[in-house]
Design an enzyme around this catalytic site. Structure first.
Site, PDB file in Angstrom:
ATOM      1  N   HIS A 196       1.778   4.408  -2.857  1.00 20.63           N
ATOM      2  CA  HIS A 196       1.885   5.870  -2.729  1.00 20.63           C
ATOM      3  C   HIS A 196       3.272   6.317  -3.193  1.00 20.63           C
ATOM      4  O   HIS A 196       3.429   7.338  -3.867  1.00 20.63           O
ATOM      5  CB  HIS A 196       1.727   6.300  -1.263  1.00 20.63           C
ATOM      6  CG  HIS A 196       0.323   6.248  -0.728  1.00 20.63           C
ATOM      7  ND1 HIS A 196      -0.742   6.823  -1.376  1.00 20.63           N
ATOM      8  CD2 HIS A 196      -0.166   5.715   0.420  1.00 20.63           C
ATOM      9  CE1 HIS A 196      -1.843   6.638  -0.642  1.00 20.63           C
ATOM     10  NE2 HIS A 196      -1.527   5.966   0.441  1.00 20.63           N
ATOM     11  N   HIS A 246       0.832  -1.209   0.000  1.00 21.14           N
ATOM     12  CA  HIS A 246       0.000   0.000   0.000  1.00 21.14           C
ATOM     13  C   HIS A 246       0.869   1.263   0.000  1.00 21.14           C
ATOM     14  O   HIS A 246       0.750   2.114  -0.882  1.00 21.14           O
ATOM     15  CB  HIS A 246      -0.921  -0.023   1.226  1.00 21.14           C
ATOM     16  CG  HIS A 246      -1.795   1.183   1.383  1.00 21.14           C
ATOM     17  ND1 HIS A 246      -3.138   1.172   1.096  1.00 21.14           N
ATOM     18  CD2 HIS A 246      -1.506   2.447   1.776  1.00 21.14           C
ATOM     19  CE1 HIS A 246      -3.634   2.386   1.321  1.00 21.14           C
ATOM     20  NE2 HIS A 246      -2.654   3.187   1.728  1.00 21.14           N
ATOM     21  N   GLU A 247       1.753   1.355   0.977  1.00 18.96           N
ATOM     22  CA  GLU A 247       2.590   2.560   1.071  1.00 18.96           C
ATOM     23  C   GLU A 247       3.540   2.661  -0.116  1.00 18.96           C
ATOM     24  O   GLU A 247       3.847   3.750  -0.594  1.00 18.96           O
ATOM     25  CB  GLU A 247       3.380   2.573   2.390  1.00 18.96           C
ATOM     26  CG  GLU A 247       2.525   2.574   3.655  1.00 18.96           C
ATOM     27  CD  GLU A 247       1.475   3.674   3.688  1.00 18.96           C
ATOM     28  OE1 GLU A 247       1.670   4.719   3.059  1.00 18.96           O
ATOM     29  OE2 GLU A 247       0.438   3.455   4.349  1.00 18.96           O
ATOM     30  N   HIS A 285       3.543   6.537  -6.862  1.00 20.99           N
ATOM     31  CA  HIS A 285       2.803   7.705  -7.339  1.00 20.99           C
ATOM     32  C   HIS A 285       3.717   8.941  -7.334  1.00 20.99           C
ATOM     33  O   HIS A 285       3.723   9.730  -8.271  1.00 20.99           O
ATOM     34  CB  HIS A 285       1.585   7.915  -6.430  1.00 20.99           C
ATOM     35  CG  HIS A 285       0.492   8.750  -7.025  1.00 20.99           C
ATOM     36  ND1 HIS A 285      -0.649   9.054  -6.336  1.00 20.99           N
ATOM     37  CD2 HIS A 285       0.353   9.351  -8.225  1.00 20.99           C
ATOM     38  CE1 HIS A 285      -1.433   9.805  -7.096  1.00 20.99           C
ATOM     39  NE2 HIS A 285      -0.841  10.005  -8.243  1.00 20.99           N
TER      40      HIS A 285
HETATM   41 ZN   LIG Z   1      -2.757   5.278   2.027  1.00 18.13          ZN
END
Ligand SMILES: [Zn+2]
Length: 710
Positions: free
Chosen positions: A504, A500-501, A507
């Protein structure tokens, strides 16, 4: 589900808007010129020289950077030329570069490796930064220049990104209230001040109410089969609270949930449950009802002053959803199915309780106890079985490998680079020979680190006037550190958090735009969790698991049966989880779609809102009004729906990959990467439409949650 918002800058500004003594730093010019934060960083890839920066350097550097920013703003204001895109909009975008450079590092280290000096610095600098940016955004002279450029926008020969920067700049000033004049402007300022004060009071009341509660247990049999480590924690808590023996439970989630799951003592469960549910609602000096009512009223009034029908309308202007009715439409699609599943589960549990010979009505405080029972009986699943397959280095490599398969990235460990803590791992991100950026990964819990997991961007990507700045991102976790011969083994959920991190992180890393303020994760809040949540889909696919979920001793890949068992056990109780989350979302929207500012009775309002959606008594909204810190002290007002909104996007996206028969489909991966590269240079909806050629569809999420037949 809640992850610390990666928009750490904005959130800290909100959290820290408290009063504090201003200690004027009396540094000489010479000293300032030597401040390691303000000089040019002569390090590999221009990373911050953590080996030279001392905690004491941040405050003077931040104050100096604010001063420099103010001078740059004055220069824009005093420019005698007619306002144009370059001398106003772009000049504003490029102003404050020192401040961005220092805050980027400061907020990263303050969250991940703080100390007393850094804590004090954030207390002092928080209100100063808020005031500094207010000063700029409410400056009518500055806005007059912006407006002049904005009104010529059709005549200007601007690129799409430049057009977007122009309209975003204009919009941000308008929603901040720069257009409001005279008495109304004074009223706006006083509302802002009052809202800030109320929100701080709400938070401290809640903290006090949470900390003051205690459930003391003296008989071991009331603990049920609570795990050894949690029993030890509760014993420590009891000692801390002055008991000679016994166990104490508090209203912190890690304490309350296991007790509700395991204790066979119904009355104790009820006491703990009610203690949690009534925080800020006990008619004492820590009561939050009057605060909630006043805040909702002031927000309704402020929305009207700014020209919006409701507070939610104002907030959503900058979001992908754009209007409250779009959010309601999405919610109403999921709600009936979620509620139906939850009702069915409730009936099952009530019957089980009866079969156990327990008298009385099935209650909310019984729910988790029966969930745990069913999980053990029906699925025979124990989290500890999976841990050996998720050693943290292996999981990290699994995430890297996925980025390689999808985007051709590779990761090179850098050992001679300054870090803020010896546990930090630093990697250069490459595409072939091309340098893409740097990622710092900090895996283990320690006292100097705040809880949870998050990503932040220490340096945003940008590309103005041929000066390409590559991004520096961080990933932070709170996993147990390896000790002795014991490696750090993650639960499946923790492994998911790594992906998940890292999502990010990608991104931020893959951003390829002109302006920093439109780069990386500078996207609307209801879009920002999409690139992170989507990674959680890949990580549990057998093809991906085979690359990293290997037993730390034998190297054997995790057995499919174990994965299936885990997935089934985890998907159970989805009705409850969706219902409690969505009920809180409805409550948030109800408070923020008020069209007038009359003061309301909080309990009555909440009951009516929940009755309207038919919420059952055995489930409470995840947050009730008096302890809903996301919306009354955390910057998420009219925004708690964002997680669900992002979930629609991630389920829809992954479904597109699956439909091609290749979860790494190169063509689709390229389009997806293009979307990440665009950062926030387009609206959320435009980003999505450019990616898949259509608007998002909700059906894949309904199927994923089991609310719709395939
Ligand atoms: Zn998040």
């Amino acid at each position: 589900m809640y992850k610390i918002p990666i928009l750490i800058f904005a959130s800290l500004l909100l959290i820290l808007s408290c009063k504090s003594v201003n200690k004027k730093s009396e540094k000489s010019v010479k000293e300032m010129n030597e401040n390691p934060l303000l000089v040019k960083w002569d390090t590999p890839f221009g990373v911050p020289p953590f080996d030279k920066i001392k905690s004491e350097d941040y405050l003077p550097a931040l104050e100096k950077a604010i001063e420099i920013h103010n001078k740059e703003i004055s220069k824009i204001l005093n420019n005698k030329e007619i306002p144009n895109y370059k001398n106003t909009i772009e000049a504003l975008e490029l102003s404050g570069s020192d401040l961005k450079k220092v805050t980027g590092v400061f907020f990263a280290i303050e969250a991940a490796n703080t100390d007393d000096v850094l804590k004090e610095t954030s207390k002092i600098i928080g209100p100063k930064l808020t005031a500094h940016f207010d000063e700029i955004q409410l400056n009518s002279d500055l806005f007059n220049r912006i407006r002049e450029v904005y009104h010529q926008k059709k005549l200007l020969n601007l690129s799409n990104e430049e057009k977007h920067l122009l309209s975003e700049t204009y919009k941000n000033y308008v929603t901040a209230g720069v257009n409001v004049e005279g008495v109304a402007k004074e009223r706006l300022k006083s509302i802002n001040k009052r809202l800030a004060a109320l929100s701080i009071k709400f938070g401290t009341n809640l903290l006090d109410e949470t900390n003051s509660f205690e459930l003391y247990v003296s008989d071991k049999k009331d603990l049920g089969n609570l795990s050894e480590s949690l029993v030890a924690l509760a014993a420590d808590e009891a000692k801390k609270r002055g008991h000679d023996n016994g166990w104490s439970f508090t209203l912190q989630r890690p304490s309350i949930n296991p007790f509700l799951e395991t204790s066979p003592n119904r009355e104790m469960r009820e006491k703990l449950f009610q203690g949690y549910a009534l925080r800020g609602n006990n008619d004492n000096d820590k009561d939050n009802k009057a605060i909630v009512s006043e805040m909702a009223s002031l927000r309704a009034e402020k929305a009207k002053l700014l020209g919006y029908n409701t507070w939610a309308d104002k907030v959503l202007v900058n979001r992908m959803a754009s209007k409250p009715n779009k959010v309601y439409d999405l919610m109403d699609k999921l709600w009936p199915s979620a509620l139906a599943v939850a009702k069915k589960d409730r009936d099952t549990f009530a019957q089980m309780m009866k079969d156990d010979g327990v008298e009385g009505e099935f209650r909310g405080s019984d729910w988790r106890y029966y969930v745990a029972k069913v999980r053990a009986k029906r699925y025979n699943f124990n989290e500890d079985e999976t841990r050996p397959y998720f050693e943290f280095n292996n999981v990290r490599d699994g995430a890297f490998n996925l980025a390689n398969k999808l985007f051709g990235l590779s990761f090179k460990r850098l050992n001679n680079i300054p870090t803020w803590h010896k546990d930090q791992q630093v990697f250069e991100v490459l595409e072939g020979d091309k340098h893409i950026g740097i990622i710092y990964m900090d895996f283990f819990a320690r006292e100097s680190k705040r809880g949870g997991a998050w990503m932040n961007e220490m340096r945003m990507q940008s590309n103005v006037n041929g000066n390409y700045v590559t991004p520096i991102v961080t990933n932070n976790f709170n996993f147990p550190a390896p000790s002795g011969d014991n490696p750090s083994l993650l639960s499946f959920g923790e492994a998911q958090t790594v992906f998940h991190e890292f999502g990010h992180g990608l991104h931020g890393l893959l951003s390829n735009v002109k302006y920093a303020s439109l780069s990386g994760t500078n996207v609307p809040r209801d879009f920002v969790e999409f690139p992170s949540q989507v990674m959680e889909n890949w990580m549990s696919e057998p093809e991906v698991l085979a690359t990293y979920a290997k037993h730390y001793k034998t190297g054997k890949v995790i057995p499919t049966e174990l994965i299936n068992k885990m997935n089934e056990a985890n998907s159970f109780d989805v009705g409850f989880r969706t219902v409690e989350y969505m009920a809180a979302t409805y409550l948030d929207l109800n408070w923020h779609t008020l069209t007038n500012n009359q003061l309301l009775d909080v309990n009555k309002f909440e009951k009516e809102a929940m009755d309207k959606i038919g919420l059952i008594d055995e489930i409470l909204p995840r947050y009730r009004s008096t302890y809903y810190s996301h919306i009354f002290s955390g910057g998420y007002s009219a925004g708690y729906y964002s997680y669900l909104w992002s979930e629609v996007l991630d389920a829809d996206t992954f479904n597109e990959f699956k439909k091609t028969g290749d979860i790494f489909n190169p063509e689709l991966a390229k389009k997806y990467r293009d979307m990440l590269a665009a950062g926030g240079s387009k609206t959320g909806m435009q980003l999505y439409k450019d990616f898949l050629g259509r608007e998002p569809r909700v059906e894949p999420l309904l199927i994923k949650k089991g609310f719709l037949e395939q």
